[in-house]
Design an enzyme around this catalytic site. Structure first.
Site, PDB file in Angstrom:
ATOM      1  N   HIS A   1       0.810  -1.214   0.000  1.00 32.49           N
ATOM      2  CA  HIS A   1       0.000   0.000   0.000  1.00 32.49           C
ATOM      3  C   HIS A   1       0.848   1.271   0.000  1.00 32.49           C
ATOM      4  CE1 HIS A   1       0.902   0.667   4.310  1.00 32.49           C
ATOM      5  NE2 HIS A   1       0.910  -0.654   4.361  1.00 32.49           N
ATOM      6  N   ASP A   2       0.332   2.282  -0.682  1.00 31.70           N
ATOM      7  CA  ASP A   2       0.884   3.650  -0.658  1.00 31.70           C
ATOM      8  C   ASP A   2       2.283   3.749  -1.249  1.00 31.70           C
ATOM      9  OD1 ASP A   2      -1.347   5.004   0.886  1.00 31.70           O
ATOM     10  OD2 ASP A   2      -0.761   3.487   2.350  1.00 31.70           O
TER      11      ASP A   2
ATOM     12  N   GLY B   1       5.205  -1.122   2.372  1.00 29.15           N
ATOM     13  CA  GLY B   1       4.375   0.061   2.233  1.00 29.15           C
ATOM     14  C   GLY B   1       5.152   1.363   2.251  1.00 29.15           C
TER      15      GLY B   1
END
Length: 263
Positions: free
Chosen positions: A118-119, A136
């Site tokens: 994520h991100d 992440g």
């Protein structure tokens, strides 16, 4: 050009000349640009935005929810640029409220069994070789090459034109234009072959070598190296980019081989 055995939500926005092979599932909040090929057994979940002329190979899962205990179901995305190839069994998780999206740029090659958490922000022309694990909030800049089975720690930054040796554990930021290898990770020279392939002149490569000689080979700590470079080397776009990267590295950059000095 959507196979009758594919499950495509009617709300999905599918561009012209997109091919969707059998047993692929595409959710409703999805946009796919023209000319993209989606292979069999691909799962594309809500929040996916895929550009033009991409290739997505079997077993890939895009925009599954983050593997992050702080995720609270917020509406986030995965954004993939144009002409990017994603090979077999890749997983790309959507963002969290921290950034709101996970991004893979244009003209990237994401080889089989890579995980992008994520991100993350992965920019253009990046190559991630087989089995890389990208945690992440990682940033990987243009033309970086990450060798197979490498693992990148969360919040790490990897600069432009970097080459990471296979099997490397990336725990520190890697400034632009260099190669890194060994355990623990350390400087292994300028990525001169890659730079020549991308049109850098010999004079420009020598300039970059001079900058990193001060950073890694003159027995100076980072603060001393920056002071030396600012005083002794003429300002150029590459010099300022390197200095800016180092000065804005909260994790700290990799060290030279055998270097133990601290800031």
């Amino acid at each position: 050009m959507i196979h009758q055995l594919a499950a495509v939500d009617k709300r999905a926005k599918i561009g012209n000349n997109v091919v969707v092979e059998p047993f692929t599932t595409i959710a409703g909040d999805v946009e796919i640009g023209e000319g993209t090929w989606i292979g069999p057994n691909v799962t594309i979940m809500d929040g996916t935005r895929i550009g033009k002329n991409c290739k997505i190979f079997p077993g890939t899962v895009i925009a599954a929810i983050p593997q992050d205990l702080k995720y609270e179901g917020e509406n986030t995305q995965v954004i993939i640029g144009n002409s990017t190839t994603i090979r077999e069994n890749v997983t790309i998780n959507k963002g969290t409220k921290a950034l709101g999206y996970t991004q893979v740029g244009s003209h990237c090659l994401i080889m089989a069994n890579v995980h992008i958490a994520h991100d993350c922000v992965i920019r253009d022309h990046v190559v991630l070789v087989y089995g890389c694990g990208i945690a992440g909030h990682v940033e990987i800049d243009d033309y970086a090459f990450i060798g197979g089975l490498s693992a990148v720690h969360q919040f790490s930054r990897i600069g432009k034109h970097v080459m990471v040796s296979g099997g490397t554990l990336v725990r520190k930021d890697i400034p632009p234009y260099i190669k890194v290898a060994r355990e623990p990770i350390s400087y292994a020279g300028i990525n001169s072959i890659g730079l020549r392939r991308r049109g850098f002149s010999n004079d420009k490569i020598y300039e970059i070598q001079s900058i990193y000689r001060a950073v890694f080979q003159m027995k100076k700590n980072t603060t001393q190296a920056i002071e030396y470079i600012e005083k002794e080397l003429l300002p150029t776009a590459e010099r300022d980019e390197i200095l800016g990267f180092i000065q804005n590295s909260p994790r700290g950059i990799v060290k030279g081989y055998g270097t133990s000095s601290k800031d």
